[in-house]
Structure formats: C-alpha cells, structure tokens
Design a protein around this motif. Structure first.
Motif, short mmCIF file in Angstrom:
data_model
loop_
_atom_site.label_atom_id
_atom_site.label_comp_id
_atom_site.label_asym_id
_atom_site.label_seq_id
_atom_site.Cartn_x
_atom_site.Cartn_y
_atom_site.Cartn_z
N VAL A 18 0.89 -1.16 0.00
CA VAL A 18 0.00 0.00 0.00
C VAL A 18 0.93 1.22 0.00
N VAL A 19 0.68 2.14 -0.92
CA VAL A 19 1.49 3.35 -1.03
C VAL A 19 0.69 4.49 -0.43
N THR A 20 1.28 5.20 0.54
CA THR A 20 0.56 6.32 1.17
C THR A 20 1.18 7.63 0.70
N ILE A 21 0.34 8.51 0.17
CA ILE A 21 0.81 9.81 -0.35
C ILE A 21 0.26 10.90 0.56
N SER A 22 1.14 11.70 1.15
CA SER A 22 0.70 12.77 2.05
C SER A 22 1.28 14.10 1.60
N LYS A 23 0.44 15.12 1.59
CA LYS A 23 0.93 16.46 1.26
C LYS A 23 1.73 17.00 2.44
N ASN A 24 2.81 17.72 2.15
CA ASN A 24 3.59 18.32 3.23
C ASN A 24 3.07 19.74 3.49
N ASP A 25 3.21 20.18 4.74
CA ASP A 25 2.73 21.52 5.07
C ASP A 25 3.64 22.61 4.51
N SER A 26 4.88 22.22 4.19
CA SER A 26 5.81 23.24 3.68
C SER A 26 5.31 23.75 2.32
N LEU A 27 5.82 24.87 1.89
CA LEU A 27 5.30 25.50 0.68
C LEU A 27 6.08 25.10 -0.58
N ASP A 28 6.89 24.03 -0.48
CA ASP A 28 7.75 23.71 -1.64
C ASP A 28 7.11 22.68 -2.58
N GLY B 203 -3.14 8.94 -7.23
CA GLY B 203 -2.04 8.03 -7.54
C GLY B 203 -2.52 6.78 -8.28
N ASN B 204 -1.59 6.09 -8.92
CA ASN B 204 -1.86 4.85 -9.66
C ASN B 204 -2.93 5.09 -10.73
N ILE B 205 -2.60 5.98 -11.67
CA ILE B 205 -3.57 6.40 -12.68
C ILE B 205 -4.04 5.21 -13.51
N ASN B 206 -5.37 5.10 -13.60
CA ASN B 206 -6.03 4.00 -14.32
C ASN B 206 -5.62 2.60 -13.85
N GLN B 207 -5.22 2.54 -12.59
CA GLN B 207 -5.00 1.24 -11.93
C GLN B 207 -4.00 0.35 -12.67
N THR B 208 -2.93 0.96 -13.20
CA THR B 208 -1.97 0.15 -13.95
C THR B 208 -0.98 -0.57 -13.03
N GLY B 209 -0.87 -0.13 -11.77
CA GLY B 209 0.08 -0.76 -10.84
C GLY B 209 -0.62 -1.70 -9.88
N TYR B 210 0.10 -2.74 -9.46
CA TYR B 210 -0.48 -3.76 -8.57
C TYR B 210 -0.24 -3.37 -7.11
N PHE B 211 -0.93 -2.33 -6.67
CA PHE B 211 -0.81 -1.90 -5.27
C PHE B 211 -2.02 -1.02 -4.93
N ARG B 212 -2.23 -0.82 -3.64
CA ARG B 212 -3.30 0.09 -3.20
C ARG B 212 -2.70 1.45 -2.90
N VAL B 213 -3.54 2.49 -2.96
CA VAL B 213 -3.05 3.84 -2.68
C VAL B 213 -3.90 4.46 -1.56
N ASN B 214 -3.21 5.00 -0.57
CA ASN B 214 -3.87 5.70 0.54
C ASN B 214 -3.39 7.16 0.53
N TYR B 215 -4.17 8.06 1.12
CA TYR B 215 -3.81 9.49 1.17
C TYR B 215 -4.05 10.00 2.58
N ASP B 216 -3.58 11.23 2.83
CA ASP B 216 -3.95 11.86 4.10
C ASP B 216 -5.45 12.17 4.05
N LEU B 217 -6.08 12.33 5.22
CA LEU B 217 -7.54 12.49 5.27
C LEU B 217 -8.03 13.71 4.50
N HIS B 218 -7.23 14.78 4.52
CA HIS B 218 -7.66 15.99 3.82
C HIS B 218 -7.77 15.71 2.31
#
Length: 437
Positions: A12-22, A94-109
């Motif tokens: 499972v790949v988790t993608i989280s936005k950072n609070d920094s402005l970069d 993430g994982n556009i059109n489900q081409t990768g064999y994994f799940r994607v999670n994000y931060d709640l926001h």
C-alpha cells in the motif's frame, strides 16, 4: 521484478501532502495486510526486506482540471518528492487507471477533497480511477488504515455515476460489508443508507424494456450491465418497488406458465421471489430446475433455491444435492456456498460442511481448486468468536491435506472478528448521524 515475484503480497502506497510550501509530498510504502496484528506477531516475516520498486503514476487536480500524469519510482520505505503546484484545494491522485499492482492511501484531507470532487463533478476523474478509488477506500477502511466513515461518504456520489465500473466496484464492496454486518442488530441502519444511495439511480434506469409483442429490447451492453448491477443492489438491500416487481413477474410466470422475465435479470428475480414468497414458489422453481434442459438456466434456478428463508427447505436442498443424482456433481459445491451466503443459511451451511466433510473431501479433495473454493465459500463470512473457535477445532480434527486453504480461512475469520471488535461501533455511530444523502 524480483521483489514482486519473490515476496508475498503487495504494497500500500501512502501519499501525504507536506505543510511546507515547496510543493513536496511524502510517499511511503508498506506491505498491505488486513490483520495488522500479524506484523507484530511475526516481526521476522514483516521485517525491513518488505520493499518494492514501485512505478507510481501521479496526477494533481482541482475542481476543473487534472494534470498529465508523472511517474515516480518509489524504492525506499519513505521518500519525499516535488510534484506540480499543490495548493490547499488541489488533490493528488495516484496509480492512474490502476496500472500498478498496489493500493493507494492518502492523508484524510486529500480523501475529503477527492470525495468533494466526485460530488461536484465526477468526470474530471476517469472511470477507471473512480472504480479504483472505491475499491481502495473500502479495503483500506476494512484493514483499519482509514476511519470507517470515509468509504460511506464516498459512495454518496453514486447517484451521479453513469458508468458501470464504479458501480461494480461499489457493489462488490457493499456485499462484502453486508455479509459482515447482516447478523448485527443495527443492520437496517446500513441497508437503509445503501438504499438511499442506490434508489435515485434505480428509479432513473428502471427495468429492462419489453416491446408490445413481449420480446426484450436489447440495450447497449454497458447500459444493460449497469441496470442489472443497480437492480441487484436495490433488490438485495430491500427496495420495496424492486420486491413488488419481482413477485409480480414470478406470479405471472406461475399463472400463465410463460416465462416473461427478461433473461439478463432472471437470477435477481428468481432469488428475490423465492426469498419473499411461500413454499409453493420454491417447489415451482425446483420443478422447473428438473424440467429445464438449458444448462445455464438450470444453474440460475438452482442458485435461486438457495435464497429461501425457510430453514427446512434449505436443509432439504443441501441433502438432495449431495445424496441424490439430481444435482450435477460440479454444482454441489455452489449449492453449499450459496446457502452459506444467505444470512439465514449461514450456520446451516457451516454445520453441514463439517458434518459431511469426509464425503466432500473424498469427492473433491483431488481437485484442489474445488476444495479451496468450498472451504473459503463456507468460512469467509463467519465473524463471531464462537465460529472462529469452531473453525479451529474442526481443523485440528480434520484439516489434514487442505491445510493451506484452512490456514487462509482462519486468517479471514480472525480479521472479521477483529473488525467487529475494533470498528463496528464506530461504523454504526457514523451511520446514526449520517446526513440524508
């Protein structure tokens, strides 16, 4: 490819936005498991070596636009990457059109922004991604990676969904949840909520059309499949109009002896009719099962017989299927599994499976696929501590040759029991407060 072929499971790949402005995001990966306790109990199994080389495609979007995808190779446990402009109202996918064999999670926001997008304009996100989001969100919540209300909030956009795939992903997830909840006292809270999401679409699509001559008008394949999926949800979760329609079609068939039920929804109509009507209807379907020569029709009729809410009839069917030659050998397993899918037949199928295990094992034991299909079919919806103990005791006395299938069954039932302990209350608490969507 070694990590994909030589390690068990998938990440499972988790993608989280950072609070920094970069404009950076943190991406982490871990082995996806339904039972997170397993990691604690088997640290040597889940050690540092569980990493994959993951080609993660990523897009950034907002209410009116989605960027072209970029590809990021993720090979460490945690990495930071800069992506296109990420404001407070832009979401990541993430994982556009489900081409990768994994799940994607994000931060709640980010989940909230994606749900908001689906509510306001779902078509910005492609059909494949909408289906993937639904599949991921339900499985992540089931495994405890997300609060239980997130998937329930996501399906509130479904009345606007016009494509088959996202509906199919939702119905698969909802049937799984339903089997987990159908013996709880608050079950009607869940089925009412599902119906509120399904009914607008059900009334809009209606039933398959017939011409004045009584022949069936062929719709486009995707439209037909969508209509069928929505009808099945409506009937399964208790929509009164769907029930009345099914009962009237079965009654017409019995009185005229002409089957005017549209072929592509016969399974739904037969099952609904058998579950709602009296014993005579069951006998009528049983008679039609014997007289029919079309194999596909026989299969549908046989399955419908397992929908009855009469324990005596279900028991009779189980005994007839195994001890007489009325039911083809390869269909016996399906009868037992389908009786187990019926909430009123669950305990019956489980008991029958244990009592007849020696006969079943000698008949199907050689065909490992048949055997594991049967084992998972009668155990996957067991979800109480008592049933888990029964399963463990049964394996001790009879497991033997089917050890891998039984080990998997124990894992699933343990995860079911654990879900009830950890999440059932949270789940119903949210439903009690749920807005009338």
């Amino acid at each position: 490819m070694d990590r994909w072929t030589l390690q068990m499971g998938y990440p499972v790949v988790t993608i989280s936005k950072n609070d920094s402005l970069d404009n950076s995001v943190t991406i982490s990966q871990e082995h996806f498991v339904y039972d997170t306790d397993a990691k604690i109990q088997n640290p040597e199994l889940f050690n540092k070596s569980f990493q994959w080389q993951i080609p993660l495609t990523l897009a950034v979007g907002n209410s009116s636009h989605i960027s072209t995808e970029t590809i990021i190779w993720v090979s460490n446990k945690t990495e930071t990457h800069r992506v296109g402009h990420v404001g407070s109202e832009t979401w990541l996918l993430g994982n556009i059109n489900q081409t990768g064999y994994f799940r994607v999670n994000y931060d709640l926001h980010n989940w909230r922004l994606l749900i908001q997008q689906l509510m306001t304009n779902p078509t910005i996100i492609s059909v494949g991604n909408r289906a993937g989001l639904i599949d991921d969100v339900f499985n992540l919540a089931r495994a405890g990676y997300l609060p239980q209300n997130v998937p329930l909030q996501m399906i509130s956009y479904l009345s606007q969904e016009t494509e088959f795939l996202p509906w199919h992903a939702a119905s698969r997830a909802l049937y799984q949840l339903d089997k987990l909840l159908d013996r709880t006292e608050d079950h009607s809270l869940f089925s009412d909520y599902v119906l509120r999401q399904v009914e607008p679409k059900y009334h809009k699509l209606g039933w398959p059309a017939t011409s004045p001559q009584g022949s069936f008008m062929q719709a486009a394949y995707q439209t037909e499949e969508l209509q069928r999926e929505v009808m099945m949800l409506a009937c399964s979760f208790g929509n009164k109009h769907c029930h009345r329609q099914a009962v009237s079609l079965i009654s017409d068939w019995i009185s005229s002896n002409k089957n005017r039920i549209p072929p592509n929804v016969r399974d739904i109509v037969y099952c609904t009719g058998v579950s709602l009507m009296d014993e005579d209807v069951w006998e009528f379907i049983w008679m039609k099962f014997h007289s029919s020569t079309a194999i596909s029709e026989k299969k549908v009729l046989l399955e419908a017989l397992t929908c009855s809410d009469n324990i005596f009839l279900l028991n009779r069917l189980l005994n007839l299927s195994l001890t007489s030659d009325l039911v083809p050998d390869q269909d016996v397993i399906d009868v037992i599994i389908h009786v187990g899918r019926n909430p009123l037949g669950r305990h019956l199928a489980w008991r029958y499976f244990r009592e007849k295990w020696d006969i079943l094992n000698s008949r199907y034991g050689e065909a490992l696929f048949m055997n594991s299909k049967l084992i998972s079919g009668v155990t996957e919806f067991l979800n109480t501590e008592a049933e888990l103990n029964e399963l463990k005791e049964f394996i001790l006395t009879s497991g033997g040759e089917s050890a891998p299938a039984f080990a998997r069954a124990v894992e699933i039932v343990q995860a079911n029991v654990k879900w009830h302990i950890l999440f059932q209350q949270q789940f119903y608490r949210w439903l009690r407060k749920a807005p009338d969507g």
